[in-house]
Design an enzyme around this catalytic site. Structure first.
Site, PDB file in Angstrom:
ATOM      1  N   ASP A 125      53.621  41.346  40.371  1.00 11.46           N
ATOM      2  CA  ASP A 125      53.341  40.176  41.197  1.00 11.46           C
ATOM      3  C   ASP A 125      54.484  40.007  42.195  1.00 11.46           C
ATOM      4  O   ASP A 125      55.510  40.686  42.133  1.00 11.46           O
ATOM      5  CB  ASP A 125      53.151  38.932  40.330  1.00 11.46           C
ATOM      6  CG  ASP A 125      52.188  37.936  40.971  1.00 11.46           C
ATOM      7  OD1 ASP A 125      52.056  37.946  42.217  1.00 11.46           O
ATOM      8  OD2 ASP A 125      51.570  37.151  40.243  1.00 11.46           O
ATOM      9  N   TYR A 126      54.292  39.069  43.091  1.00  7.11           N
ATOM     10  CA  TYR A 126      55.178  38.860  44.245  1.00  7.11           C
ATOM     11  C   TYR A 126      56.611  38.536  43.788  1.00  7.11           C
ATOM     12  O   TYR A 126      56.856  37.485  43.212  1.00  7.11           O
ATOM     13  CB  TYR A 126      54.612  37.707  45.064  1.00  7.11           C
ATOM     14  CG  TYR A 126      55.139  37.550  46.459  1.00  7.11           C
ATOM     15  CD1 TYR A 126      56.359  36.935  46.698  1.00  7.11           C
ATOM     16  CD2 TYR A 126      54.391  37.974  47.548  1.00  7.11           C
ATOM     17  CE1 TYR A 126      56.830  36.760  47.990  1.00  7.11           C
ATOM     18  CE2 TYR A 126      54.855  37.800  48.839  1.00  7.11           C
ATOM     19  CZ  TYR A 126      56.072  37.198  49.058  1.00  7.11           C
ATOM     20  OH  TYR A 126      56.525  37.024  50.342  1.00  7.11           O
TER      21      TYR A 126
END
Length: 594
Positions: A125-126
């Site tokens: 994820d980011y």
């Protein structure tokens, strides 16, 4: 299971079976049968795993769930997605049992790849690889990168640690080059299968974009999706559909003209100017025959400025009916949008009270990405339509439902609480040793509110009515390898055509481990003409009765079971049977390697 969590809008609700059905459908929709076709995309199952169990409903927060809850509730939809062919998985921002998911080799390489036999691409994820330093399990960026890639995370999204640090870590012996090779091989294979070596810009065609985005075909599909997704929560005295003899219709509430909120929070490249708000849809539907007037009442949905109430009340008094558009603006749902309250934001309830006091028949349309606790509306407003965030065709779709051109058939994928104090509340709870009893003090309930929900999971009304017959079973017993058929008659007892979503639930009455009071196992959409009766049949096998035993292996135990067939999880229309034989393992075959 926790509507305080803003990202509940990204899920398919609280039930693992329903989430599994939706996961398979999404994967088929994205990937189809040919991943190299330019009409497909690689599907990513996210966020692995139990991200929806964040403590206090606060986004990015710690998750503390048992292994049993993880296996019974949170893992099945991921297994279903991978079984359907999903080629990618994204870990969650959360930790489980002290291990952040982006460093959780036991669940990524251990469960996904070894136990399940899946060998697709894991993308972070980011900035989540870098965030391992914030979790406190890595002192430096390099340590964070090492923990992530050694756990099986192939792609480091945004934080740049893999590109900046891993080559040096291989050279100085801190990272085995074979670990990098495995990740690189998975990335290259994904690009190969997507056809990106032949055409790395295959998805970036301005000509294709101009031809298909917001095409008539796609707008028609968006409108149909909006129609089908709405849930009629209440319709006292047949307030809806709106009377065809209306002369003046008042539309009240700032969300009625908020085109951007029709798209919801995750709108990607969606533009407000392409969305049709509810006021425009009502005016287009009723045309010159009805004078559709508008007053916002509030400057915006979160405002406490009540100076617009007088105009809204005057408009309501002069109208034959009111459509009161309430709920959350799009910014209040989605990522980083947790709430401690499930009430209507700002002074919207006060606006509803002022409009209700006029005595004009009122319909409430709720826009939100989560279930809202609207007990006051339920007690006072005769009709309530949960429209969620209906998309670019929101206005026409809402207008068609309110006018009766479309008969709503949507059902709730979540339980709607009376108050935030009931959260977490979900239909497939355990019974406890002291189940709630209104006549016994020392049972599991509240002093200041009912323990029951405002609206149960699976609830949703229609403009017609349906009657159910008693379920019939093909046999009183079921053995491993056999199939039990459950049949019931469903009749449209009203005057309009309608579609009922018939739901099948199972209860294991006595087992070696505590079981939920009910568990959804199947459902069917059944269109019926007025007066028509159809027999609906469901097949039940040991797969539907299996659970995770003491050693977290799937088994089925002999004993007594009950099946429920009805229009929601609250229905008690039931029949019973015995599963005969001995305790039997029900293994899931490892996923096919791709």
């Amino acid at each position: 299971r926790d509507p305080r969590w803003g990202r509940i809008m990204e899920s398919a609700g609280e039930d693992p079976y329903l989430n599994s059905v939706m996961a398979r459908a999404r994967v088929r929709g994205f990937q189809s049968t040919d991943l190299a076709a330019d009409s497909t995309l690689m599907a990513t199952a996210k966020h692995f795993v139990a991200y929806g169990g964040a403590e206090a409903g606060r986004d990015y927060n710690t998750v503390d769930v048992s292994q049993r809850t993880r296996h019974e509730i949170y893992l099945p939809p991921f297994y279903a997605a991978l079984e359907a062919g999903a080629r990618s998985v994204m870990p969650g921002f959360n930790e489980i049992g002290g291990v952040p998911m982006h460093a959780n080799g036991r669940l990524i390489d251990g469960l996904l790849r070894e136990a399940w036999g899946w060998d697709g691409l894991v993308v972070s994820d980011y900035t989540a690889v870098w965030e391992l330093t914030k979790h406190g399990v890595a002192a430096t960026d390099l340590e964070a990168g090492l923990r992530a890639i050694q756990a099986g995370v192939d792609v480091d999204m945004v934080s740049g640690i893999y590109g900046d640090s891993l080559a040096a870590a291989v050279r100085d012996g801190r990272l085995d080059e074979r670990v990098v090779d495995r990740a690189v091989r998975r990335v290259l294979r994904a690009k190969w299968d997507l056809g990106l070596f032949e055409d790395p810009y295959r998805y970036g065609s301005p000509e294709k974009e101009a031809r298909i985005v917001l095409s008539d075909r796609h707008r028609a599909l968006a409108r149909e999706a909006a129609r089908q997704s709405m849930v009629l929560l209440k319709n006292e005295n047949a307030t809806l559909p709106l009377d065809g003899d209306l002369e003046t219709l008042a539309v009240i509430g700032p969300l009625a003209t908020d085109a951007r909120s029709m798209l919801g929070e995750w709108a990607a490249s969606g533009r407000a100017e392409d969305a049709i708000p509810i006021l425009d849809g009502l005016r287009a539907r009723f045309g010159a025959a009805v004078d559709v007037r508008y007053a916002p009442g509030l400057p915006d949905p979160t405002s406490t400025d009540t100076s617009g109430f007088a105009e809204a009340v005057a408009l309501a008094r002069a109208a034959d009916a009111v459509v009161l558009v309430l709920g959350e603006p799009y910014t209040m749902s989605g990522e980083a949008a947790s709430r401690t309250s499930l009430a209507l934001p700002g002074r919207q309830r006060a606006l509803a009270e002022a409009v209700h006091a006029t005595g004009t028949p009122t319909v409430a349309v709720l826009l939100s990405g989560r279930p809202l606790a609207v007990s006051w509306l339920d007690a006072h407003v005769p009709a309530i339509l949960q429209a969620w965030y209906p998309g670019v065709e929101a206005g026409p779709a809402v207008a068609e439902v309110l006018a009766g051109d479309v008969n709503p058939s949507g059902k709730l994928p979540v339980t709607v609480p009376r108050t935030v104090g009931q959260v977490p509340i979900y239909y497939n709870h355990k019974n406890t040793g002291r189940p709630a009893d209104p006549d016994e003090k020392y049972t599991s309930k509240y002093l200041d509110a009912p323990w029951t929900p405002l609206y149960p999971f699976g609830h949703g009304l229609s403009y017609t009515t349906f009657a159910y017959g008693t379920p019939r079973l093909s046999a009183d017993t079921l053995a491993v390898g056999d199939t039990l058929v459950v049949e019931t008659e469903v009749t449209n007892t009203g005057e309009r055509p309608g579609t009922e979503v018939v739901q099948l639930y199972v209860q294991d009455q006595v087992a070696g481990m505590t079981r939920p009071v009910k568990a959804l196992r199947d459902f069917a959409r059944v269109p019926l003409a007025p007066g028509e009766t159809r027999t609906v049949a469901f097949a039940v096998t040991v797969e539907d009765l299996a659970f995770f035993g003491p050693d977290l292996r799937r088994v089925v135990e002999p004993g007594r079971f009950r099946v429920y067939v009805g229009s929601s999880s609250a229905d008690e229309n039931a029949a019973s049977f015995h599963l005969v034989g001995t305790t039997t393992p029900v293994p899931r075959a490892p996923l096919t390697r791709r």
